[in-house]
Design a protein around this motif. Structure first.
Motif, PDB file in Angstrom:
ATOM      1  N   LEU A  55      10.078   8.848   6.717  1.00 51.22           N
ATOM      2  CA  LEU A  55      11.305   9.037   7.232  1.00 51.22           C
ATOM      3  C   LEU A  55      11.914   8.129   8.393  1.00 51.22           C
ATOM      4  O   LEU A  55      12.656   7.140   8.688  1.00 51.22           O
ATOM      5  CB  LEU A  55      11.862  10.556   7.609  1.00 51.22           C
ATOM      6  N   VAL A  56      10.679   7.979   9.472  1.00 49.03           N
ATOM      7  CA  VAL A  56      11.093   7.003  10.601  1.00 49.03           C
ATOM      8  C   VAL A  56      10.918   5.598   9.898  1.00 49.03           C
ATOM      9  O   VAL A  56      11.804   4.748  10.298  1.00 49.03           O
ATOM     10  CB  VAL A  56       9.872   7.333  11.766  1.00 49.03           C
ATOM     11  N   ALA A  57      10.024   5.264   9.086  1.00 46.26           N
ATOM     12  CA  ALA A  57       9.796   4.221   8.395  1.00 46.26           C
ATOM     13  C   ALA A  57      10.896   3.653   7.687  1.00 46.26           C
ATOM     14  O   ALA A  57      11.414   2.427   7.913  1.00 46.26           O
ATOM     15  CB  ALA A  57       8.414   4.199   7.496  1.00 46.26           C
ATOM     16  N   GLY A  58      11.607   4.620   6.906  1.00 45.09           N
ATOM     17  CA  GLY A  58      12.642   4.294   6.293  1.00 45.09           C
ATOM     18  C   GLY A  58      14.090   3.822   7.090  1.00 45.09           C
ATOM     19  O   GLY A  58      15.046   2.969   6.975  1.00 45.09           O
ATOM     20  N   LEU A  59      14.043   4.605   8.394  1.00 43.01           N
ATOM     21  CA  LEU A  59      15.151   4.479   9.261  1.00 43.01           C
ATOM     22  C   LEU A  59      14.860   3.015   9.983  1.00 43.01           C
ATOM     23  O   LEU A  59      15.858   2.267  10.381  1.00 43.01           O
ATOM     24  CB  LEU A  59      15.151   5.564  10.293  1.00 43.01           C
ATOM     25  N   GLY A  80       3.428  -4.119  14.585  1.00 39.14           N
ATOM     26  CA  GLY A  80       3.181  -2.839  13.567  1.00 39.14           C
ATOM     27  C   GLY A  80       1.799  -2.432  13.366  1.00 39.14           C
ATOM     28  O   GLY A  80       1.806  -1.111  13.679  1.00 39.14           O
ATOM     29  N   CYS A  81       0.828  -3.083  13.513  1.00 37.87           N
ATOM     30  CA  CYS A  81      -0.606  -2.451  13.731  1.00 37.87           C
ATOM     31  C   CYS A  81      -0.840  -2.286  15.054  1.00 37.87           C
ATOM     32  O   CYS A  81      -1.645  -1.328  15.115  1.00 37.87           O
ATOM     33  CB  CYS A  81      -1.397  -4.053  13.251  1.00 37.87           C
ATOM     34  N   ALA A  82      -0.222  -2.825  16.112  1.00 45.23           N
ATOM     35  CA  ALA A  82      -0.431  -2.098  17.217  1.00 45.23           C
ATOM     36  C   ALA A  82       0.326  -0.639  17.234  1.00 45.23           C
ATOM     37  O   ALA A  82      -0.183   0.290  18.113  1.00 45.23           O
ATOM     38  CB  ALA A  82       0.406  -2.940  18.402  1.00 45.23           C
ATOM     39  N   LEU A  83       1.318  -0.359  16.722  1.00 50.28           N
ATOM     40  CA  LEU A  83       1.994   0.780  16.460  1.00 50.28           C
ATOM     41  C   LEU A  83       1.119   1.850  15.971  1.00 50.28           C
ATOM     42  O   LEU A  83       0.966   2.853  16.149  1.00 50.28           O
ATOM     43  CB  LEU A  83       3.529   0.751  16.045  1.00 50.28           C
ATOM     44  N   LEU A  84       0.575   1.322  14.814  1.00 47.28           N
ATOM     45  CA  LEU A  84      -0.433   2.129  14.062  1.00 47.28           C
ATOM     46  C   LEU A  84      -1.648   2.744  14.931  1.00 47.28           C
ATOM     47  O   LEU A  84      -2.100   3.711  14.800  1.00 47.28           O
ATOM     48  CB  LEU A  84      -0.954   1.492  12.793  1.00 47.28           C
ATOM     49  N   SER A  85      -2.067   1.774  15.967  1.00 42.09           N
ATOM     50  CA  SER A  85      -3.111   2.073  16.549  1.00 42.09           C
ATOM     51  C   SER A  85      -2.639   3.069  17.627  1.00 42.09           C
ATOM     52  O   SER A  85      -3.230   4.004  17.779  1.00 42.09           O
ATOM     53  CB  SER A  85      -3.469   0.603  17.270  1.00 42.09           C
ATOM     54  N   LEU A  86      -1.454   3.077  18.221  1.00 42.09           N
ATOM     55  CA  LEU A  86      -0.958   3.807  19.438  1.00 42.09           C
ATOM     56  C   LEU A  86      -0.758   5.193  18.509  1.00 42.09           C
ATOM     57  O   LEU A  86      -1.092   6.287  19.294  1.00 42.09           O
ATOM     58  CB  LEU A  86       0.331   3.424  20.045  1.00 42.09           C
ATOM     59  N   GLY A  87      -0.313   5.121  17.393  1.00 42.05           N
ATOM     60  CA  GLY A  87       0.164   6.370  16.628  1.00 42.05           C
ATOM     61  C   GLY A  87      -1.302   7.139  16.217  1.00 42.05           C
ATOM     62  O   GLY A  87      -1.432   8.453  16.440  1.00 42.05           O
ATOM     63  N   LEU A  88      -2.196   6.473  15.868  1.00 42.84           N
ATOM     64  CA  LEU A  88      -3.571   7.127  15.501  1.00 42.84           C
ATOM     65  C   LEU A  88      -4.167   7.718  16.872  1.00 42.84           C
ATOM     66  O   LEU A  88      -4.985   8.842  16.508  1.00 42.84           O
ATOM     67  CB  LEU A  88      -4.446   5.968  14.871  1.00 42.84           C
ATOM     68  N   CYS A 105       5.275   9.968  14.085  1.00 43.80           N
ATOM     69  CA  CYS A 105       6.794   9.250  14.134  1.00 43.80           C
ATOM     70  C   CYS A 105       6.224   7.618  14.608  1.00 43.80           C
ATOM     71  O   CYS A 105       6.656   6.805  14.053  1.00 43.80           O
ATOM     72  CB  CYS A 105       7.300   9.720  15.200  1.00 43.80           C
ATOM     73  N   ILE A 106       5.362   7.660  15.359  1.00 42.00           N
ATOM     74  CA  ILE A 106       4.852   6.338  16.034  1.00 42.00           C
ATOM     75  C   ILE A 106       4.167   5.493  14.773  1.00 42.00           C
ATOM     76  O   ILE A 106       4.604   4.209  14.517  1.00 42.00           O
ATOM     77  CB  ILE A 106       3.982   6.508  17.073  1.00 42.00           C
ATOM     78  N   ILE A 107       3.202   6.266  13.869  1.00 46.60           N
ATOM     79  CA  ILE A 107       2.792   5.621  12.800  1.00 46.60           C
ATOM     80  C   ILE A 107       3.629   4.981  11.731  1.00 46.60           C
ATOM     81  O   ILE A 107       3.750   4.251  11.120  1.00 46.60           O
ATOM     82  CB  ILE A 107       1.860   6.674  11.956  1.00 46.60           C
ATOM     83  N   GLY A 108       4.759   6.059  11.593  1.00 44.16           N
ATOM     84  CA  GLY A 108       5.867   5.575  10.656  1.00 44.16           C
ATOM     85  C   GLY A 108       6.551   4.257  10.960  1.00 44.16           C
ATOM     86  O   GLY A 108       6.934   3.467  10.224  1.00 44.16           O
ATOM     87  N   ALA A 109       6.918   4.018  12.348  1.00 41.78           N
ATOM     88  CA  ALA A 109       7.357   2.861  12.886  1.00 41.78           C
ATOM     89  C   ALA A 109       6.484   1.706  12.617  1.00 41.78           C
ATOM     90  O   ALA A 109       6.669   0.824  12.070  1.00 41.78           O
ATOM     91  CB  ALA A 109       7.719   2.945  14.337  1.00 41.78           C
ATOM     92  N   GLY A 110       5.250   2.051  12.702  1.00 39.10           N
ATOM     93  CA  GLY A 110       4.065   1.046  12.567  1.00 39.10           C
ATOM     94  C   GLY A 110       3.960   0.679  11.053  1.00 39.10           C
ATOM     95  O   GLY A 110       3.888  -0.500  10.786  1.00 39.10           O
ATOM     96  N   MET A 111       4.331   1.853  10.120  1.00 39.66           N
ATOM     97  CA  MET A 111       4.064   1.457   8.658  1.00 39.66           C
ATOM     98  C   MET A 111       5.316   0.514   8.261  1.00 39.66           C
ATOM     99  O   MET A 111       5.191  -0.222   7.252  1.00 39.66           O
ATOM    100  CB  MET A 111       4.229   2.846   7.721  1.00 39.66           C
ATOM    101  N   ALA A 112       6.609   0.696   8.722  1.00 36.25           N
ATOM    102  CA  ALA A 112       7.842   0.002   8.662  1.00 36.25           C
ATOM    103  C   ALA A 112       7.455  -1.624   8.645  1.00 36.25           C
ATOM    104  O   ALA A 112       7.838  -2.509   8.212  1.00 36.25           O
ATOM    105  CB  ALA A 112       8.857   0.486   9.127  1.00 36.25           C
ATOM    106  N   ALA A 113       6.692  -1.701   9.795  1.00 36.72           N
ATOM    107  CA  ALA A 113       6.375  -3.183  10.365  1.00 36.72           C
ATOM    108  C   ALA A 113       4.922  -3.729   9.818  1.00 36.72           C
ATOM    109  O   ALA A 113       4.739  -4.805  10.248  1.00 36.72           O
ATOM    110  CB  ALA A 113       6.627  -3.153  11.840  1.00 36.72           C
ATOM    111  N   SER A 114       4.281  -3.184   8.888  1.00 33.02           N
ATOM    112  CA  SER A 114       3.053  -3.615   8.421  1.00 33.02           C
ATOM    113  C   SER A 114       2.685  -3.437   7.355  1.00 33.02           C
ATOM    114  O   SER A 114       1.929  -4.093   6.609  1.00 33.02           O
ATOM    115  CB  SER A 114       2.044  -2.776   9.424  1.00 33.02           C
ATOM    116  N   LEU A 115       3.204  -2.482   6.396  1.00 32.21           N
ATOM    117  CA  LEU A 115       2.776  -2.474   4.868  1.00 32.21           C
ATOM    118  C   LEU A 115       3.650  -3.576   4.005  1.00 32.21           C
ATOM    119  O   LEU A 115       4.370  -4.567   4.581  1.00 32.21           O
ATOM    120  CB  LEU A 115       3.349  -1.010   4.572  1.00 32.21           C
ATOM    121  N   TYR A 116       3.727  -3.123   2.786  1.00 32.35           N
ATOM    122  CA  TYR A 116       4.364  -4.399   1.819  1.00 32.35           C
ATOM    123  C   TYR A 116       5.529  -4.794   2.191  1.00 32.35           C
ATOM    124  O   TYR A 116       5.924  -5.991   1.953  1.00 32.35           O
ATOM    125  CB  TYR A 116       4.266  -3.422   0.349  1.00 32.35           C
ATOM    126  N   ASP A 117       6.534  -4.064   2.450  1.00 30.69           N
ATOM    127  CA  ASP A 117       7.798  -4.578   2.785  1.00 30.69           C
ATOM    128  C   ASP A 117       7.544  -5.415   3.831  1.00 30.69           C
ATOM    129  O   ASP A 117       8.555  -6.727   3.536  1.00 30.69           O
ATOM    130  CB  ASP A 117       8.669  -3.309   3.036  1.00 30.69           C
TER     131      ASP A 117
END
Length: 388
Positions: A55-59, A80-88, A105-117
């Motif tokens: 949901l966070v990634a979508g927003l 995005g990868c830094a946010l994934l690190s912080l969320g993990l 929620c932090i991981i979601g923001a990281g997913m939006a900025a690091s995955l396929y899209d």
């Protein structure tokens, strides 16, 4: 761009995609049960935290697309990868379920900025109209994320516990992914994206045929994303409800990954000689056929799953290459971010809705609903062909 540099970018992004998918979207497939057992938190809430992250990634996805349009992909993917690190790190140290949810929620923001899209938007900006082949190559790498990371996660969980596993993945994101992106991706050119209507430029306003194309694409991506998210979470439960033992269901479901990669390899071998709308057509058709065979009780379940998996693999390519072809490369990062929002929101909610239908009406009803969604996507695709 020199061929060697281009190959280096694809390899680097491919490694990053494997590690980011494995430490976010695919993480709880291995760790959910150990987390619930160790903490006493309800399993459904642990698993539901991934939905919260989506949901966070979508927003966040439209903002991510605008940032890539303005500043290039390198700083956004690194963030995005830094946010994934912080969320993990947050979920690894979380003493309570609310803090665990905050970590997601932090991981979601990281997913939006690091995955396929985000990666597709970066490739679109780097290669313009020629980005289709790099996008296809990248999906070949990403197709191995679960194959590589599930065994690694299981090994780490057995030796370090689930918290140690999350800490290890946090270190990988910070010490491998971020430096790799910094070294390989080119620095953004001055003024990147300002003409495109990014966050710092004039807004992009679509009208007439372009708006119709965008809305049709958004509908197709959302419907197929709903199907894919439901199947990724519920496929074993659906097979089990249709009479398969757990071992049989796992064995049948194991064909999904190889069929996705095989279909992407065939698309890559084709050299892009056909319009990407044909790739999307084959993708939606194969997914629909596979789901229809499952719903009808086709005796060769593995064949139905191969058809579905091949279609799903092709759709990962099509959702990146079709908007690029139909809406143009200049505005691609921004529009890709906008297209991602409804799809990610649907992916967050679909497994929960499917679980409810499965409990109330059974596996047959879920499969029929998925077939209807595929038919709906096919109808929108027909309108998209007609609009061309």
């Amino acid at each position: 761009m020199a061929p060697g540099a281009a190959r280096g970018i694809i390899v680097a992004l491919g490694v990053v995609q494997i590690l980011t998918w494995g430490s976010s979207y695919y993480l709880l497939a291995v760790l959910a049960a150990p987390i619930a057992e160790d903490t006493g938190w309800p399993l459904q809430w642990v698993v539901g935290s991934l939905s919260l992250g989506l949901l966070v990634a979508g927003l966040a996805s439209p903002r991510v697309g605008a940032l890539i349009g303005d500043h290039g992909g390198r700083p956004v993917l690194m963030a995005g990868c830094a946010l994934l690190s912080l969320g993990l790190l947050t979920i690894a140290l979380a003493p309570s379920l609310p803090l665990f949810a905050l970590g997601w929620c932090i991981i979601g923001a990281g997913m939006a900025a690091s995955l396929y899209d985000a990666a597709f938007a970066t490739l679109g900006q780097l290669y313009g109209a020629a980005a289709r082949r790099p996008i296809t190559s990248l999906t070949l790498w990403g197709g191995f994320a679960s194959t590589v990371c599930w065994p690694i996660s299981a090994f780490l969980a057995a030796h370090l516990g689930w918290r140690g596993t999350c800490l290890a993945y946090a270190a990988v994101q910070a010490m491998v992914c971020v430096p790799l992106l910094a070294m390989v991706l080119p620095a953004p050119r001055r003024g990147t994206g300002r003409r495109d209507g990014g966050a710092g430029g004039r807004p992009i306003v679509l009208q007439g045929g372009e708006l119709a194309t965008f809305l049709l694409l958004g509908g197709i991506v959302t419907l197929i994303g709903t199907i894919a998210s439901t199947m990724s979470v519920q496929v074993l439960a659906l097979l089990h409800a249709k009479g398969f033992s757990l071992v049989e269901a796992v064995a049948a479901g194991a064909v999904l990954g190889p069929s996705q990669v095989a279909a992407r390899a065939i698309e890559q071998a084709s050299g892009g000689r056909h319009h990407p709308l044909w790739t999307m057509t084959w993708a939606v058709g194969l997914m629909g056929v596979g789901l229809a065979l499952l719903a009808a009780g086709f005796p060769l379940i593995a064949a139905a799953l191969v058809a579905y998996g091949a279609g799903n693999g092709l759709f990962s390519i099509a959702k990146g290459s079709v908007p690029l072809a139909l809406l143009g490369a200049e505005r691609y990062p921004v529009l890709a971010g906008r297209l991602a929002r409804p799809a990610l929101l649907a992916q967050a909610l679909a497994p929960l809705g499917a679980a409810y239908v499965l409990t109330i009406a059974g596996a047959g009803a879920v499969l029929v609903l998925l077939v209807l969604l595929a038919v709906g996507a096919g109808a929108l695709l027909g309108l998209l062909w007609r609009s061309r």
